[in-house]
Scaffold this active site. Structure first.
Site, PDB file in Angstrom:
ATOM      1  N   ASP A  20       0.081  -7.513   1.439  1.00  0.00           N
ATOM      2  CA  ASP A  20       0.599  -6.155   1.606  1.00  0.00           C
ATOM      3  C   ASP A  20       2.126  -6.133   1.623  1.00  0.00           C
ATOM      4  O   ASP A  20       2.737  -5.367   2.364  1.00  0.00           O
ATOM      5  CB  ASP A  20       0.035  -5.522   2.889  1.00  0.00           C
ATOM      6  CG  ASP A  20       0.150  -3.994   2.871  1.00  0.00           C
ATOM      7  OD1 ASP A  20       0.275  -3.426   1.773  1.00  0.00           O
ATOM      8  OD2 ASP A  20       0.136  -3.376   3.959  1.00  0.00           O
TER       9      ASP A  20
ATOM     10  N   HIS B  55       0.813  -1.221   0.000  1.00  0.00           N
ATOM     11  CA  HIS B  55       0.000   0.000   0.000  1.00  0.00           C
ATOM     12  C   HIS B  55       0.843   1.267   0.000  1.00  0.00           C
ATOM     13  O   HIS B  55       0.355   2.348  -0.339  1.00  0.00           O
ATOM     14  CB  HIS B  55      -0.989   0.000   1.181  1.00  0.00           C
ATOM     15  CG  HIS B  55      -0.384   0.305   2.514  1.00  0.00           C
ATOM     16  ND1 HIS B  55      -0.047  -0.673   3.433  1.00  0.00           N
ATOM     17  CD2 HIS B  55      -0.064   1.484   3.108  1.00  0.00           C
ATOM     18  CE1 HIS B  55       0.432  -0.111   4.525  1.00  0.00           C
ATOM     19  NE2 HIS B  55       0.447   1.196   4.349  1.00  0.00           N
TER      20      HIS B  55
ATOM     21  N   GLY C 298     -11.338 -24.867  -3.731  1.00  0.00           N
ATOM     22  CA  GLY C 298     -12.728 -24.601  -4.088  1.00  0.00           C
ATOM     23  C   GLY C 298     -13.754 -24.983  -3.051  1.00  0.00           C
ATOM     24  O   GLY C 298     -14.741 -25.641  -3.365  1.00  0.00           O
TER      25      GLY C 298
ATOM     26  N   ASN D  79       5.160   4.833   9.219  1.00  0.00           N
ATOM     27  CA  ASN D  79       5.909   3.660   9.685  1.00  0.00           C
ATOM     28  C   ASN D  79       5.693   2.455   8.770  1.00  0.00           C
ATOM     29  O   ASN D  79       6.456   1.482   8.827  1.00  0.00           O
ATOM     30  CB  ASN D  79       5.486   3.257  11.091  1.00  0.00           C
ATOM     31  CG  ASN D  79       6.270   3.960  12.179  1.00  0.00           C
ATOM     32  OD1 ASN D  79       5.713   4.761  12.923  1.00  0.00           O
ATOM     33  ND2 ASN D  79       7.569   3.691  12.270  1.00  0.00           N
ATOM     34  N   SER D  80       4.626   2.484   7.973  1.00  0.00           N
ATOM     35  CA  SER D  80       4.290   1.333   7.124  1.00  0.00           C
ATOM     36  C   SER D  80       5.481   0.915   6.263  1.00  0.00           C
ATOM     37  O   SER D  80       6.101   1.743   5.598  1.00  0.00           O
ATOM     38  CB  SER D  80       3.114   1.684   6.211  1.00  0.00           C
ATOM     39  OG  SER D  80       1.942   1.867   6.948  1.00  0.00           O
TER      40      SER D  80
END
Length: 465
Positions: free
Chosen positions: A135, A105, A262, A205-206
């Site tokens: 992420d 992100h 599935g 901080n990400s």
């Protein structure tokens, strides 16, 4: 008055962690990441705020009051696109030749990614790959001899252990915060068992590293729980073993492939586990099996409880997508299911994750067949399925709930549900349903497996006294 320092208090002071050496050791491996987005600029059209007002009227097709008519957009002179600041995040050097790990992100929708090292050198980075599900992202800068981090063993990480974060909260480079591991295996995503800490993590901080007291990176700081946008003492980090697995695929293929079998799954409750003879509530309850999926071909049925996958115990339902997702598509695996009181091994060929299948259209309703009232003690009235209903639901048999009152209603059943199993026995008709109830001891609860739409689940009905 001077309070004497006892040996016990001195020992406590000596026992406090000192992060100075860790900062010196790991600090140079942490980078600041800035992203830019190209935005076309237009010459000012008038007073401040006028352009926003014009855009409002244009968007809603309203006449523009008392404003000189402008030239059509296509006739206006083209303005150059200029990179504008988009966001700030953190990252860390994975290899000495310039591979850097961060959050997906942080670099999402960026036209340019700029990496600044602690020695103030700045590089334009190339995006190697990003995976939104976990992420995790990897970027590359053209440099060599860089100080790479040491990757730690997440399995050795313990709740209560001291950890440290370095990053750029609110753009403040090389900010150091510390705390303890609050929890492990925290489920907040399909494919990730997050590390929860109370380390102060804020926007910026990400993508920065979570570091243990041995100077090893054990996680990537990714999320915070906050009502204000700032730190509230609950932060989540991506475990480094998961992140490395993803980054290896990004580096070799530019994308991440995941396995699927599935099935739609749900948790197994304690009440259901006891009533069907499973004992403790482990595994993943299969609520539905996709038509033509690997699970259907392997013989997995709705109502099965998957307890193991390739010999690994599935403690809770969220473990299954994680284990299956990390399995290479095309490989053959063994699924252990608990079905009607016994365990069974099934062989399944793993497929690759794909888009969700559209829900089938419901067929027109037909007249109701005659209902049975043999299960009144449980608040149920059931009827045999017609051939059309069986075909529509893709079922070989079962009984349709015509009415659910009292105990059945309290257990969650309702009209239109289809019961396919009762008291651990398959029921294909009202006759078989009555036979299953006839073998049940009086006053004992009845466990039923039922279909509702495309979903299958258990219910435990306690008889009305």
């Amino acid at each position: 008055m001077v309070v004497p320092v006892t040996s016990a208090s001195a020992q406590a002071v000596r026992g406090l962690p000192d992060f100075t050496d860790l900062v010196d050791q790991v600090g140079p491996s942490v980078v600041n990441i800035r992203t830019l987005e190209k935005v076309s600029t237009r010459a000012p059209t008038g007073a401040p705020g006028e352009e926003e007002m014009l855009e409002f009227f244009r968007r809603f097709g309203l006449p523009i009051p008392n404003v000189p008519r402008q030239a059509p957009r296509q006739n206006r002179p083209q303005q150059p696109e200029e990179p504008q600041p988009r966001g700030v995040g953190s990252g860390f050097i994975l290899t000495s030749d310039g591979l850097i790990m961060t959050n997906a992100h942080v670099i999402e929708d960026a036209d340019e990614v700029l990496v600044t090292l602690t020695d103030k050198r700045e590089f334009k980075a190339r995006i190697i790959g990003a995976d939104k599900r976990t992420d995790v992202a990897v970027v590359k800068i053209d440099a060599s001899g860089l100080p790479a981090v040491k990757v730690g063993d997440v399995s050795r990480l313990r709740v209560g252990e001291w950890v440290m974060a370095i990053g750029s909260p609110f753009g403040l480079d090389n900010t150091v915060t510390a705390g303890i591991v609050s929890a492990k295996q925290r489920d907040t995503g399909d494919y990730l068992p997050f590390i929860q800490t109370d380390v102060a993590i804020n926007p910026g901080n990400s993508g920065g590293p979570l570091i243990n007291m041995r100077g090893e990176v054990v996680g990537i700081n990714s999320q915070i729980y906050s009502r204000s946008g700032g730190s509230m003492g609950i932060s989540f980090s991506i475990p480094m073993d998961e992140a490395v697995r993803v980054s290896d695929q990004l580096r070799s293929n530019g994308r991440v492939t995941r396995g699927r079998i599935g099935v739609q799954i749900d948790q197994v409750s304690k009440e259901v586990a006891e009533s069907i003879g499973l004992g403790k509530p482990i595994g993943a309850l299969v609520r539905g099996v996709e038509t033509g999926s690997p699970a259907e071909k392997a013989g997995v049925e709705a109502g099965d409880i998957i307890t193991k996958f390739d010999g690994k115990t599935i403690e809770k339902s969220s473990d299954l997508p994680r284990v299956v997702g990390s399995t290479k598509p095309g490989s053959k695996s063994t699924v252990t299911v608990f079905r009607r009181g016994a365990s069974k091994d099934l062989s399944v060929v793993i497929a690759e994750v794909e888009g969700d299948k559209p829900v089938a259209k419901a067929a027109a309703k037909e007249e109701k067949p005659r209902a049975s009232t043999a299960a009144q003690a449980f608040g149920l009235a059931v009827a045999d399925l017609t051939e059309a209903q069986k075909k529509e639901a893709n079922l070989k048999g079962g009984v349709r709930v015509e009415a659910a009152t009292d105990a059945a209603a309290r257990a969650g059943l309702r009209e239109g549900d289809v019961i396919v199993q009762a008291a651990n026995a398959e029921v294909g008709s009202v006759k078989e349903f009555e036979a299953a109830l006839g073998k049940l001891e009086k006053s004992k609860p009845l466990n039923v497996l039922f279909r509702r739409g495309e979903w299958t689940q258990f219910a435990v009905i306690r008889p009305t006294r």
